[in-house]
Write an enzyme that holds these catalytic residues in place. Structure first.
Site, mmCIF file in Angstrom:
data_model
loop_
_atom_site.group_PDB
_atom_site.id
_atom_site.type_symbol
_atom_site.label_atom_id
_atom_site.label_comp_id
_atom_site.label_asym_id
_atom_site.label_seq_id
_atom_site.Cartn_x
_atom_site.Cartn_y
_atom_site.Cartn_z
ATOM 1 N N SER A 165 0.823 -1.090 -0.045
ATOM 2 C CA SER A 165 0.041 -0.081 -0.065
ATOM 3 C C SER A 165 0.777 1.226 -0.151
ATOM 4 C CB SER A 165 -0.889 -0.176 1.174
ATOM 5 O OG SER A 165 -1.823 1.132 1.251
ATOM 6 N N GLY A 166 0.489 2.140 -0.873
ATOM 7 C CA GLY A 166 1.347 3.437 -0.940
ATOM 8 C C GLY A 166 2.506 3.424 -1.927
ATOM 9 N N THR A 173 -2.137 1.994 -7.858
ATOM 10 C CA THR A 173 -3.288 2.556 -8.529
ATOM 11 C C THR A 173 -2.950 3.518 -9.851
ATOM 12 O OG1 THR A 173 -4.496 2.301 -6.484
ATOM 13 C CG2 THR A 173 -5.621 3.936 -8.217
ATOM 14 N N ASN A 193 -0.837 5.347 2.996
ATOM 15 C CA ASN A 193 -1.331 5.984 1.741
ATOM 16 C C ASN A 193 -2.677 6.648 1.806
ATOM 17 O OD1 ASN A 193 -1.872 6.513 -1.227
ATOM 18 N ND2 ASN A 193 -2.171 4.192 -1.690
ATOM 19 N N SER A 249 -5.545 4.651 -0.585
ATOM 20 C CA SER A 249 -5.210 3.050 -0.671
ATOM 21 C C SER A 249 -6.281 2.235 -1.284
ATOM 22 C CB SER A 249 -4.637 2.784 0.680
ATOM 23 O OG SER A 249 -4.440 1.517 0.833
ATOM 24 N N SER A 250 -6.086 1.703 -2.118
ATOM 25 C CA SER A 250 -7.141 0.511 -2.493
ATOM 26 C C SER A 250 -7.451 -0.337 -1.527
ATOM 27 C CB SER A 250 -6.691 -0.077 -3.857
ATOM 28 O OG SER A 250 -6.468 1.104 -4.863
ATOM 29 N N GLY A 302 -0.409 -5.674 -2.329
ATOM 30 C CA GLY A 302 0.889 -6.384 -2.112
ATOM 31 C C GLY A 302 0.844 -7.091 -0.912
ATOM 32 N N GLU A 337 1.486 -8.061 2.522
ATOM 33 C CA GLU A 337 1.291 -7.209 3.990
ATOM 34 C C GLU A 337 1.929 -7.806 4.982
ATOM 35 O OE1 GLU A 337 -2.830 -5.865 4.135
ATOM 36 O OE2 GLU A 337 -2.684 -4.514 2.648
#
Length: 1107
Positions: free
Chosen positions: A110-111, A115, A160, A163-164, A390, A392
């Protein structure tokens, strides 16, 4: 080649190493240092063969302009510096030209910029594919689906700001030309637990904050919401405002995107009502109460929030209140109802909120798919873009992290398999011997998780379905029993003695050795999150809602479709989705983008080596490099290789005449490169060690310097020779021009002197001749003067004689005249003196009247009846005569004008008079119709053989035959029809075939409606219950509206002896089948000029925009 063609390459002006395969030596430190060096120079992209590593710069860089798109368009992958556009172009060209389906896998934590990377890929494909109205609409819908999904599926996290919180896979479908036709989106594992609870420093999903910040006061009042975030328990307050994020502007962007994608206004409104309901669910609180039988139950503290939710969703308040307080369990024919305590009530409330939002998100994805799906059924080429979470590793890892990491294990597995497969296929294709490559196969880890018998997910499902007391601890005990001996599983209570002394493992945790490292999972919540249980009472309450969208989200609540079978668990659903995704990816050619986050501060110019190292490990990038360079580190086609290094050999420089492979062989033999360092494929040269490539680059750099020196020497010599020849040529030209100037100046002096002498001689001769002529003239003038004086004397003498004779004759005539006058005057006084006054008056009056009529003859106006001019009155006593004469003249000329009319013209003027009475000062279109003759039969059906069949079908006289636009009842679009009016019927026929579509007797026509504006729209209302009114009224548009309405009015009056009602209003109702639709006319600027347009806004409104 006539001249040397200069091409750029990945190796030119390289900062660090552009392709990690060429990194020497290869280890973790050099890998990170190379990334950092390129990051410091704003080079955020690096290759590992065909894989792109993207480091998030946390700022805007000028590398995505339209000029950059053109630079990478149709270029070789290694021809320019690393860029995401190069990978996008390679994938798009392979799909378009080689007919290979593609997929682009974007991974990272994330970040890291996943996206944004997917947006860049889609924007590049949209920029390079075809153009056209339909293609542009498809591209715009595909791009605008992102803001909608981001609003409902993204949130601000500590890592992020956007973040998605779901995985997204989009299949973009193309036709054989490479133009986009549509797309299909699949979503994976929305983090719905975020709806009810967010970690500290994070926010709920964007849409909640955007709605409260950007909605109008009217909309908020309709949804019974307030702008204050603190009023809602589901919204965290410590991070409600994000720097640099304008939630109000984003809300407007989302609403606009929904409209572009194809959401109707009522659909968008329904979605916002569901969002508002989720927000209000968090404000419902419960209090404990004790029943008579001693059982605890819960009651809602404040029922105002519940009431507002029920008003929004259309649910009976008592039904929803009972669903929050009781739970009904059904088993075959038995039903058992139990009360819920406060904790269970809060669990039911949160479960409903999570399910409601999760199902809404799935509905949004399906609704977007309906809009962007390809409309044609031809064979399609597909490019998939996978933007998924991704790997985590947090301080507290729970069920969500477990299945996310499972998904990444599967992606890593397919990545290694497809990479090795691609390498092996290229070796076989080029005829190079394939050697086995040792690598870590993570299939054993995937099997630990997904095995149907003793996998962790299977045991979790088994524990959830097991009767009796089921807790997270019993699940952990089962794991310890089954997985104790697995080499990648660790637990404090494991039977494996090698972990008995590992005090870093808490009792309620287990640890898995993933390919990216060890991850410690907290077992708390695994069972509940896997169950994802929503009480049947709440499902049935939702199904009873009058809100259409909410009712459709809970089909299992239908009592007629009660299924006592337990719904599938979250883990099994996700496992099936991942299996489908893997199967889909294996059918496509893969392209990889690995995203890396340089720091946790979301700041530019900061590169945290420890953080980057951690991501490199769990992304398996070093493993990827080793697999890529296990055989040959570098490969290149013969033509570009020879073009790049041909200056290193005299035989190949400057031009090699022969096959490119032979030239490369000569070049490598000349450079004495060891044979074991390279191999020749069918179309490429394979270099084993990067040191060999760098040696070639060093030799090329040195040779280029030598060539540059030679070019400089030759250029300087050429420049000096050119300068000398130019100076010499200039000296010759200057000397020639000077000599010419001197001769011209001397010639001008001689010429000037000769002219002066000539002028003096000519002057002397002219003066001599002038003196002689003057003397001769004076002699001639003297004789003339004497003769003139003599002739004058003679003439005066004769004149005096004639004057004397005339005077004598005049005296006699005067005397005679005076005598006759005296005689007449004596006679007048004798006979006429008594009646002189009356005679003079009558004579004078007669002369005045005569003069009046003669003047009127010359001043008469034209014979046009509309000419209102009339001469002014000359005398007051003629006033009545003047007016009567004007009236008589006007009647006379009107009669003369009427006598010229034929019977047909009389009928036309009667219709014009009727139109004036109906529409004058009422319809803005009327003035423009006054000067247009009413023709009626515009189509000439009797003469056109195309309409012979239509002519034979009509036996009556045709009053009107005109092409009109019939407005479609469903979407407001128009269809051309032939409008026919006879003495008894109104008919509509197809313009192309001439076939009669509708026939309406005039007795069934009740009214005609139209607007007061300058448009040609009109509605024909039919009698309710008549056969012609089965499909409802007709709505037409015509360029001859005034004529058609007038003729319809006169014909109906003639046949039915009743006046047809003509309604003129800017808003009227039209009956379409069983529904009444309002037709509303508005003012607006039109893109197509001055043509009014009709658009169906919803089921009850048609809007006509009039310019």
């Amino acid at each position: 080649m006539a001249k040397m063609e200069v091409k750029t390459s990945l190796l030119d002006n390289m900062i660090g190493v552009g392709d990690m395969v060429l990194l020497e030596p290869l280890n973790e430190d050099t890998f990170i240092n190379n990334l950092k060096k390129r990051f410091d120079h704003n080079e955020i992209y690096t290759y590992i063969g065909s894989v792109v590593i993207s480091v998030n710069p946390y700022r805007s860089l000028p590398i995505y302009s339209p000029e950059k798109v053109e630079d990478y368009r149709n270029r070789n992958f290694y021809e320019l510096s690393p860029h995401i556009f190069a990978l996008s172009d390679e994938a798009y060209r392979s799909l378009r030209d080689q007919d290979k389906d593609q997929c682009i896998l974007i991974t990272g934590e994330s970040g890291a910029g996943k996206t944004e990377a997917s947006k860049l890929v889609m924007s590049y494909v949209a920029a390079v594919c075809g153009k056209g109205a339909e293609v542009n609409q498809v591209k715009e819908q595909l791009l605008q689906s992102n803001p909608v999904l981001e609003a409902f599926g993204n949130a601000k996290t500590v890592r992020n700001d956007n973040s998605s919180r779901f995985g997204k896979y989009m299949d973009i479908e193309f036709d054989f030309k490479g133009d986009p036709l549509g797309g299909v989106i699949s979503n994976y594992l929305l983090e719905k637990s975020r709806v009810v609870k967010q970690p500290r420093g994070e926010r709920n999903f964007h849409v909640f904050y955007q709605l409260l910040s950007g909605a109008s006061e009217e909309l908020l009042n309709k949804l019974t919401l307030e702008r204050d975030f603190s009023r809602y328990n589901y919204l965290s307050l410590d991070s409600a405002k994000v720097n640099g994020v304008d939630d109000a502007a984003n809300f407007r962007t989302v609403r606009n995107a929904m409209q572009i994608v194809g959401f109707m206004d009522d659909e968008a409104e329904s979605v916002l009502e569901v969002v508002a309901a989720v927000l209000k669910l968090g404000n419902i609180e419960f209090k404990p109460e004790s029943r008579v039988n001693g059982l605890d139950e819960s009651k809602i503290k404040d029922k105002n929030e519940l009431k507002e939710i029920c008003e929004l969703t259309g649910i009976d308040q008592s039904v929803l209140e009972r669903a929050f307080s009781f739970r009904t369990v059904e088993a075959k024919q038995e039903k058992v109802s139990t009360t819920l305590n406060v904790a269970q009530a809060y669990y039911a409330r949160d479960a409903l909120a999570k399910n409601l939002y999760s199902r809404l998100f799935s509905w949004l994805v399906n609704r977007i798919n309906e809009s962007i799906k390809a409309q044609t059924k031809v064979r399609k080429k597909v490019m998939g873009v996978l933007d998924i979470y991704g790997f985590e590793i947090f301080e507290d890892n729970s069920f969500e992290q477990f299945i996310i990491n499972y998904c990444n294990e599967k992606l890593q597995q397919i990545f290694i398999e497809l990479t090795l497969k691609e390498e092996q296929e290229e070796y076989i294709r080029e005829g190079i011997e394939w050697t086995h490559i040792d690598y870590f196969n993570n299939a054993i880890i995937c099997d630990l998780i997904e095995n149907n018998t003793n996998g962790i997910l299977a045991m979790l499902d088994e524990e959830c379905l097991r009767p009796g007391t089921v807790t997270d601890e019993t699940f952990l005990e089962k794991l310890n029993q089954v997985c104790a001996t697995h080499q990648h599983f660790e637990s404090r209570m494991s039977k494996s003695s090698r972990f008995l002394n590992d005090t870093s493992l808490p009792h309620s945790c287990f640890r898995i050795q993933h390919y990216a490292g060890k991850v410690l999972y907290q077992v708390e919540g695994f069972v509940d999150k896997n169950n994802d249980l929503l009480y049947r009472d709440l499902s049935q309450a939702m199904w009873k809602a009058s809100h259409t969208l909410i009712k459709s989200l809970f089909p299992e609540g239908n009592p007629a479709k009660i299924n006592l079978k337990r719904p599938p668990t979250a883990g099994s659903q996700f496992k099936a989705s991942v299996a489908t995704l893997m199967k889909n990816l294996q059918t496509k050619n893969p392209n990889y983008i690995r995203c890396i986050k340089p720091n946790d501060k979301k700041a530019a110019h900061i590169f945290n080596e420890a953080l980057v190292c951690h991501q490199i490990r769990y992304l398996g990038l070093l493993e990827n490099v080793r697999v890529r360079r296990a055989g040959y580190a570098f490969r290149q086609a013969y033509e570009p290789c020879l073009e790049r290094y041909k200056m290193l050999c005299k035989q190949t420089w400057p031009h090699w005449k022969g096959p490119a492979r032979a030239g490369v062989e000569v070049l490598f033999n000349e450079l004495e490169i060891p044979v074991e360092e390279y191999s020749f494929g069918r179309s490429k040269i394979f270099i084993r060690n990067p040191r060999t490539l760098f040696k070639l680059e060093d030799l090329r750099k040195q040779r280029l310097e030598d060539l540059a020196t030679l070019i400089q020497k030759i250029y300087r010599g050429w420049k000096c020779r050119t300068h000398f020849l130019l100076m010499r040529k200039s000296q010759i030209v200057i000397a020639a021009w000077y000599r010419r100037y001197a001769q011209q100046k001397r010639y001008q002096q001689i010429k000037s002197s000769a002219l002066v002498i000539q002028s003096y001689i000519r002057g002397w001769k002219a003066r001599k001749i002038l003196r002689e002529l003057k003397h001769q003239k004076r002699c001639e003038e003297a004789a003339t003067t004497i003769a003139a004086y003599w002739h004058g004397t003679q003439a005066r003498r004769e004149l005096n004689r004639l004057k004397e004779e005339a005077r004598n004759k005049h005296a006699i005539a005067v005397i005679w005249a005076y005598w006759l006058g005296s005689k007449v005057r004596r006679e007048y006084r004798k006979f006429f003196r008594a009646n002189a006054g009356k005679k003079i008056y009558e004579f004078t009056l007669q002369r005045i009247v005569q003069k009046y009529f003669l003047d009127m003859k010359n001043k008469m106006p034209s014979l046009s009846p509309i000419d209102m001019n009339w001469p002014s009155r000359p005398y007051l006593f003629l006033d009545s005569t003047h007016k009567e004469l004007k009236r008589i003249f006007h009647l006379w000329r009107c009669k003369k004008y009427r006598d010229q009319f034929t019977d047909q013209q009389k009928l036309i003027y009667e219709e014009k008079l009727e139109a004036s009475e109906l529409f004058k000062d009422k319809k803005a279109l009327y003035p423009s119709s006054v000067g247009q003759p009413f023709q009626g039969a515009y189509l000439e059906i009797n003469k056109n053989p195309k309409y012979k069949k239509l002519k034979d079908a009509i036996e009556e006289k045709i009053i009107i035959a005109e092409v009109v636009n019939k407005i479609n009842r469903a979407n407001g679009k128009s269809t051309s029809r032939i409008f026919l009016l006879t003495n008894n019927n109104l008919l509509l026929a197809d313009q192309k075939s001439g076939q009669i579509k509708s026939e309406v007797p005039l007795v069934d026509v009740t009214k005609v409606s139209m607007s007061s504006q300058n448009d040609g729209f009109f509605a024909v209302h039919l009698k309710e219950g008549s056969e012609a009114a089965s499909k409802g009224d007709f709505l037409f548009s015509s360029d001859h509206l005034i004529e058609m309405a007038t003729k319809l009015y006169r014909t109906t009056l003639s046949q039915t002896k009743q006046k047809l009602n003509i309604e003129i209003s800017d808003e009227f109702l039209v009956q379409f089948r069983q529904d009444k639709v309002c037709v509303k006319f508005i003012q607006g600027n039109q893109k197509n000029g001055s043509v009014p347009t009709c658009k169906r806004k919803n089921n009850r409104l048609l809007e006509v925009a009039v310019p």
